[in-house]
Design a protein around this motif. Structure first.
Motif, PDB file in Angstrom:
ATOM      1  N   SER A  25       0.816  -1.214   0.000  1.00  0.00           N
ATOM      2  CA  SER A  25       0.000   0.000   0.000  1.00  0.00           C
ATOM      3  C   SER A  25       0.848   1.261   0.000  1.00  0.00           C
ATOM      4  O   SER A  25       0.362   2.330  -0.379  1.00  0.00           O
ATOM      5  N   ARG A  78       5.728  -3.114  -5.042  1.00  0.00           N
ATOM      6  CA  ARG A  78       4.720  -3.594  -5.984  1.00  0.00           C
ATOM      7  C   ARG A  78       5.364  -4.036  -7.291  1.00  0.00           C
ATOM      8  O   ARG A  78       4.962  -5.030  -7.889  1.00  0.00           O
ATOM      9  N   ASN A 106      -3.970  -4.138  -3.933  1.00  0.00           N
ATOM     10  CA  ASN A 106      -3.049  -3.013  -3.898  1.00  0.00           C
ATOM     11  C   ASN A 106      -2.172  -2.970  -5.134  1.00  0.00           C
ATOM     12  O   ASN A 106      -1.932  -1.908  -5.705  1.00  0.00           O
ATOM     13  N   ARG A 139      -3.119   0.195  -7.481  1.00  0.00           N
ATOM     14  CA  ARG A 139      -2.097   1.231  -7.417  1.00  0.00           C
ATOM     15  C   ARG A 139      -1.032   1.067  -8.497  1.00  0.00           C
ATOM     16  O   ARG A 139      -0.286   1.987  -8.763  1.00  0.00           O
TER      17      ARG A 139
END
Length: 137
Positions: free
Chosen positions: A48, A54, A131, A135
Motif C-alpha cells: 500500500s 509492488r 493493492n 495502485r
C-alpha cells in the motif's frame, strides 16, 4: 514454526518473514500459518505504500504466489480447527465437538465450514493483490 528449508539465523528467526523494512520472496512459500500471516500483514503495508515493492512483486513471482494462495483457499478451504488443539489444552487424540442449542435456527445459505485464520490469510493476500492491481507498479 520452523520451516524445513529456510531460516533467518542472522535475525534469530526460525523462518524467513517479510517485515516493514525487508521483502523476501521466500517468505511467501512458508507452510506454517504463523510466519505466513505475519509476512502477509507486513506485505499488505508494503504494497500500500511502496511502488518499488509492488514492482518487485510482479517481477519475482510474488504476485503469482499470492494468486495461488487465493485459488487454493477457494478450491479447498481448510476445515475449522479446534482452538484447544492449537494451544495444547487437550491431547491431540481427543476431540470435543462444539454444541450449540438453538430453538429455531434462522434459515440461511449453507457454506462449507472453513478455518478463520485461513480466511484471515486469504483476506490479507487478496488485499495485497488489490493493492498491486489498483495502485500499479
Amino acid at each position: 514454526m520452523r520451516e524445513g528449508n529456510f531460516s533467518f539465523t542472522s535475525q534469530g528467526r526460525a523462518s524467513v518473514c517479510i517485515t516493514a523494512q525487508l521483502y523476501d520472496r521466500r517468505a511467501l512459500d512458508a507452510t506454517s500459518a504463523l510466519p505466513l500471516t505475519n509476512s502477509l500483514t507486513h506485505l499488505t503495508y508494503l504494497t500500500s505504500t511502496s511502488p518499488r515493492i509492488r514492482e518487485i512483486l510482479t517481477v519475482d513471482g510474488g504476485l503469482e504466489a499470492l494468486v495461488r494462495m487465493l485459488l487454493e483457499f477457494c478450491t479447498r478451504p481448510p476445515p475449522p480447527e479446534n482452538p484447544r488443539h492449537f494451544y495444547g489444552l487437550i491431547p491431540p487424540g481427543q476431540d470435543i465437538a462444539y454444541r450449540r442449542v438453538e430453538a429455531q435456527p434462522p434459515p440461511r445459505p449453507h457454506f462449507p465450514p472453513f478455518s478463520a485464520p485461513a480466511a484471515h490469510r486469504f483476506s490479507l493476500a487478496f488485499q495485497c493483490v488489490v493493492n498491486v492491481g489498483v495502485r500499479g507498479s
